[in-house]
Scaffold this active site. Structure first.
Site, PDB file in Angstrom:
ATOM      1  N   ASP A   1       0.878  -1.180   0.000  1.00 54.57           N
ATOM      2  CA  ASP A   1       0.000   0.000   0.000  1.00 54.57           C
ATOM      3  C   ASP A   1       0.911   1.224   0.000  1.00 54.57           C
ATOM      4  O   ASP A   1       2.121   1.109   0.224  1.00 54.57           O
ATOM      5  CB  ASP A   1      -0.888  -0.020   1.262  1.00 54.57           C
ATOM      6  CG  ASP A   1      -1.794   1.212   1.368  1.00 54.57           C
ATOM      7  OD1 ASP A   1      -2.305   1.670   0.323  1.00 54.57           O
ATOM      8  OD2 ASP A   1      -1.983   1.725   2.479  1.00 54.57           O
ATOM      9  N   SER A   2       0.320   2.396  -0.208  1.00 54.15           N
ATOM     10  CA  SER A   2       1.080   3.642  -0.106  1.00 54.15           C
ATOM     11  C   SER A   2       1.625   3.845   1.308  1.00 54.15           C
ATOM     12  O   SER A   2       2.579   4.581   1.498  1.00 54.15           O
ATOM     13  CB  SER A   2       0.169   4.822  -0.448  1.00 54.15           C
ATOM     14  OG  SER A   2      -0.910   4.864   0.468  1.00 54.15           O
TER      15      SER A   2
ATOM     16  N   TYR B   1      -0.706   8.398  -2.082  1.00 52.92           N
ATOM     17  CA  TYR B   1      -0.800   8.158  -3.531  1.00 52.92           C
ATOM     18  C   TYR B   1      -1.994   8.937  -4.110  1.00 52.92           C
ATOM     19  O   TYR B   1      -2.053   9.179  -5.311  1.00 52.92           O
ATOM     20  CB  TYR B   1      -1.057   6.676  -3.811  1.00 52.92           C
ATOM     21  CG  TYR B   1       0.155   5.753  -3.753  1.00 52.92           C
ATOM     22  CD1 TYR B   1       1.439   6.230  -3.497  1.00 52.92           C
ATOM     23  CD2 TYR B   1      -0.012   4.378  -3.980  1.00 52.92           C
ATOM     24  CE1 TYR B   1       2.521   5.352  -3.450  1.00 52.92           C
ATOM     25  CE2 TYR B   1       1.072   3.506  -3.949  1.00 52.92           C
ATOM     26  CZ  TYR B   1       2.334   3.991  -3.672  1.00 52.92           C
ATOM     27  OH  TYR B   1       3.387   3.125  -3.641  1.00 52.92           O
ATOM     28  N   GLY B   2      -2.947   9.288  -3.235  1.00 53.70           N
ATOM     29  CA  GLY B   2      -4.239   9.820  -3.684  1.00 53.70           C
ATOM     30  C   GLY B   2      -4.174  11.053  -4.564  1.00 53.70           C
ATOM     31  O   GLY B   2      -5.075  11.300  -5.356  1.00 53.70           O
TER      32      GLY B   2
ATOM     33  N   CYS C   1      -4.582  -1.403  -1.887  1.00 56.10           N
ATOM     34  CA  CYS C   1      -4.766   0.036  -2.063  1.00 56.10           C
ATOM     35  C   CYS C   1      -5.681   0.263  -3.262  1.00 56.10           C
ATOM     36  O   CYS C   1      -5.380  -0.202  -4.368  1.00 56.10           O
ATOM     37  CB  CYS C   1      -3.391   0.657  -2.319  1.00 56.10           C
ATOM     38  SG  CYS C   1      -3.429   2.418  -2.694  1.00 56.10           S
ATOM     39  N   ASN C   2      -6.780   0.949  -3.028  1.00 52.88           N
ATOM     40  CA  ASN C   2      -7.722   1.218  -4.124  1.00 52.88           C
ATOM     41  C   ASN C   2      -7.103   2.142  -5.166  1.00 52.88           C
ATOM     42  O   ASN C   2      -7.293   1.962  -6.364  1.00 52.88           O
ATOM     43  CB  ASN C   2      -8.976   1.886  -3.556  1.00 52.88           C
ATOM     44  CG  ASN C   2      -9.737   0.982  -2.614  1.00 52.88           C
ATOM     45  OD1 ASN C   2     -10.700   0.345  -3.001  1.00 52.88           O
ATOM     46  ND2 ASN C   2      -9.313   0.889  -1.369  1.00 52.88           N
ATOM     47  N   THR C   3      -6.347   3.133  -4.687  1.00 52.72           N
ATOM     48  CA  THR C   3      -5.759   4.123  -5.593  1.00 52.72           C
ATOM     49  C   THR C   3      -4.737   3.472  -6.515  1.00 52.72           C
ATOM     50  O   THR C   3      -4.717   3.728  -7.730  1.00 52.72           O
ATOM     51  CB  THR C   3      -5.085   5.245  -4.763  1.00 52.72           C
ATOM     52  OG1 THR C   3      -5.971   5.639  -3.714  1.00 52.72           O
ATOM     53  CG2 THR C   3      -4.741   6.432  -5.622  1.00 52.72           C
TER      54      THR C   3
ATOM     55  N   GLU D   1      -1.886   7.686   9.017  1.00 53.42           N
ATOM     56  CA  GLU D   1      -0.427   7.503   8.960  1.00 53.42           C
ATOM     57  C   GLU D   1       0.232   7.935  10.269  1.00 53.42           C
ATOM     58  O   GLU D   1       1.264   7.403  10.653  1.00 53.42           O
ATOM     59  CB  GLU D   1       0.171   8.292   7.790  1.00 53.42           C
ATOM     60  CG  GLU D   1      -0.110   7.686   6.415  1.00 53.42           C
ATOM     61  CD  GLU D   1       0.565   6.338   6.194  1.00 53.42           C
ATOM     62  OE1 GLU D   1       1.748   6.193   6.536  1.00 53.42           O
ATOM     63  OE2 GLU D   1      -0.109   5.421   5.682  1.00 53.42           O
TER      64      GLU D   1
ATOM     65  N   CYS E   1     -11.018   3.310   0.664  1.00 55.08           N
ATOM     66  CA  CYS E   1      -9.559   3.464   0.794  1.00 55.08           C
ATOM     67  C   CYS E   1      -9.167   2.609   1.978  1.00 55.08           C
ATOM     68  O   CYS E   1      -9.877   2.596   3.002  1.00 55.08           O
ATOM     69  CB  CYS E   1      -9.219   4.931   1.047  1.00 55.08           C
ATOM     70  SG  CYS E   1      -7.529   5.219   1.636  1.00 55.08           S
ATOM     71  N   THR E   2      -8.063   1.881   1.862  1.00 52.05           N
ATOM     72  CA  THR E   2      -7.739   0.889   2.896  1.00 52.05           C
ATOM     73  C   THR E   2      -7.306   1.521   4.222  1.00 52.05           C
ATOM     74  O   THR E   2      -7.226   0.828   5.230  1.00 52.05           O
ATOM     75  CB  THR E   2      -6.647  -0.073   2.388  1.00 52.05           C
ATOM     76  OG1 THR E   2      -5.522   0.699   1.921  1.00 52.05           O
ATOM     77  CG2 THR E   2      -7.178  -0.922   1.258  1.00 52.05           C
ATOM     78  N   HIS E   3      -7.034   2.813   4.215  1.00 50.68           N
ATOM     79  CA  HIS E   3      -6.741   3.481   5.492  1.00 50.68           C
ATOM     80  C   HIS E   3      -8.009   3.641   6.348  1.00 50.68           C
ATOM     81  O   HIS E   3      -7.936   3.680   7.571  1.00 50.68           O
ATOM     82  CB  HIS E   3      -6.151   4.873   5.248  1.00 50.68           C
ATOM     83  CG  HIS E   3      -4.702   4.870   4.839  1.00 50.68           C
ATOM     84  ND1 HIS E   3      -4.282   4.454   3.598  1.00 50.68           N
ATOM     85  CD2 HIS E   3      -3.588   5.238   5.512  1.00 50.68           C
ATOM     86  CE1 HIS E   3      -2.960   4.579   3.526  1.00 50.68           C
ATOM     87  NE2 HIS E   3      -2.517   5.051   4.666  1.00 50.68           N
TER      88      HIS E   3
HETATM   89  N1  DGL Z   1      -4.765   3.312   1.034  1.00 58.34           N
HETATM   90  C1  DGL Z   1      -4.905   3.793  -0.266  1.00 58.34           C
HETATM   91  C2  DGL Z   1      -6.220   3.410  -0.920  1.00 58.34           C
HETATM   92  O1  DGL Z   1      -6.769   2.388  -0.608  1.00 58.34           O
HETATM   93  C3  DGL Z   1      -4.426   5.143  -0.700  1.00 58.34           C
HETATM   94  C4  DGL Z   1      -4.137   6.201   0.268  1.00 58.34           C
HETATM   95  C5  DGL Z   1      -3.260   7.278  -0.314  1.00 58.34           C
HETATM   96  O2  DGL Z   1      -2.055   7.061  -0.308  1.00 58.34           O
HETATM   97  O3  DGL Z   1      -3.771   8.299  -0.771  1.00 58.34           O
HETATM   98  O4  DGL Z   1      -6.713   4.107  -1.779  1.00 58.34           O
END
Ligand code: DGL
Length: 275
Positions: A13-14, A45-46, A76-78, A154, A186-188
Site C-alpha cells: 500500500d502507499s 498516492y491519492g 490500495c484502491n488508488t 499515517e 480506501c484501505t486506510h
Molecule cells: N490506502 C490507499 C487506498 O486504498 C491510498 C491512500 C493514499 O495514499 O492516498 O486508496
C-alpha cells in the site's frame, strides 16, 4: 475450507492502510508468509499521477517477487486504479487488486443512496467510472474525496480531535444527500471505522472490501498456484521464513513506521527499511 498454503504473499500500500487488508489475509491464509510493504516515503498516492503510482507499484512488486512472493495483493484502491493493469502485463503471477465495494453497497442500500469515501485518484479513475456504470443501476452514488484522512491514519491518530473533525466534514455531505450506506473506499479508512461509526450513527451501514479481497486471494491461490511456473528468481537467494509469519518493510522512516504499524497490527512488529 481453511487454506494450507504456506508460500509467500506480497502485499503493498502507499502506507499503513493496507494493514487493514493484511488482517483479513492473515485470517484466510494462516500458514502463509506475508510480506508487507508500506511505501511511506511516497504516501499519499491519492493526489499523485497514475504514471507515478504505476512506477512506485512496479518497483515494489519487483521487490516482492525477488523476496519470493507467489502472488501480490495491491492493498490500495488508488494503486489498483492506476497500476493493476500495467502490473498484470508486466508480471506473470496472480495480482489481486481492490476497488470500492459499489456492488455490495448498492445491494445493501434501502433508501437507494450510497456514499463513497475515497481518494481523489480513485474517484477520478476510469476504473471507478466503469464500476459505477456497471453496478450503480438506479441507486444514487454520492462521492466524497478525503484528502487529509490518510495523513491522520499515517500518524496513528484514530480518535483525536483532528480525525473527528475531518470525518465529520467528509461524511456530512453524504448524510445530507440521504446516504444510508457508506463505502470505505480506501484501505486506510477501516482503521477509522469506530470513529466514523460514532459520527454517522448506528443506522448507517459501513462497507469495506478487505475480507472480500482475502477471499479472492485464497480462491486464486487454490485455482492457479499449483499450475503456475515459479517466479524467475534464484531460489538460493530466497529468505527462509517460518510458516505463518509476517515481515514488514517501509520506504519511510523505519522507527516511525514501527511505532504506527505495531499500533495498527496490534502487537510489536519489526519494520525493515525498503532501500
Ligand atoms: N490506502 C490507499 C487506498 O486504498 C491510498 C491512500 C493514499 O495514499 O492516498 O486508496
Amino acid at each position: 475450507m481453511e487454506s494450507t498454503f504456506s508460500g509467500t504473499i506480497g502485499v503493498f500500500d502507499s502506507g499503513v492502510g493496507g494493514l487493514s487488508v493484511l488482517q483479513h489475509i492473515r485470517a484466510a491464509l494462516p500458514d502463509a508468509h506475508l510480506i508487507y510493504v508500506a511505501d511511506s516515503a511516497f504516501v499519499p498516492y491519492g493526489d499523485k499521477s497514475p504514471a507515478y503510482i504505476e512506477s512506485r507499484s512496479s518497483i515494489i512488486s519487483r521487490f516482492l517477487i525477488e523476496q519470493g512472493a507467489a502472488a501480490i495483493v495491491i492493498a490500495c484502491n488508488t494503486a489498483t486504479a492506476a497500476a493493476a493493469a500495467g502490473l498484470r502485463r508486466r508480471y506473470a503471477l496472480p495480482i489481486i487488486g481492490m476497488e470500492p465495494a459499489v456492488k455490495p453497497a448498492v445491494a445493501a442500500s434501502k433508501r437507494g443512496v450510497v456514499g463513497v469515501l475515497a481518494t481523489t485518484g480513485t474517484l477520478e479513475s476510469a476504473r471507478f467510472a466503469a464500476l459505477l456504470e456497471k453496478y450503480a443501476g438506479n441507486v444514487k452514488i454520492v462521492t466524497q474525496s478525503c484528502p487529509r484522512l490518510v495523513e491522520v491514519v499515517e500518524r496513528g491518530d484514530l480518535q483525536g480531535a483532528e480525525a473527528r473533525q475531518l470525518v465529520a466534514r467528509y461524511t456530512t455531505p453524504l448524510l445530507k444527500s440521504g446516504a444510508d450506506t457508506i463505502i470505505l473506499g480506501c484501505t486506510h479508512y477501516p482503521f477509522l471505522a469506530p470513529l466514523i461509526r460514532e459520527v454517522v450513527g448506528a443506522q448507517v451501514q459501513l462497507i469495506d472490501t478487505g475480507k472480500a479481497v482475502a477471499r479472492e486471494l485464497k480462491r486464486r491461490i487454490d485455482l492457479e498456484l499449483p499450475t503456475l511456473p515459479p517466479p524467475p528468481v534464484d531460489p538460493e537467494a530466497l529468505p527462509v521464513l517460518p510458516t505463518g509469519t509476517e515481515r514488514f518493510y517501509s520506504s519511510g522512516d523505519p522507527v516511525q513506521a514501527e511505532r504506527i504499524m505495531s499500533k495498527l497490527w496490534g502487537r510489536a512488529v519489526e519494520v525493515r527499511s525498503l532501500a
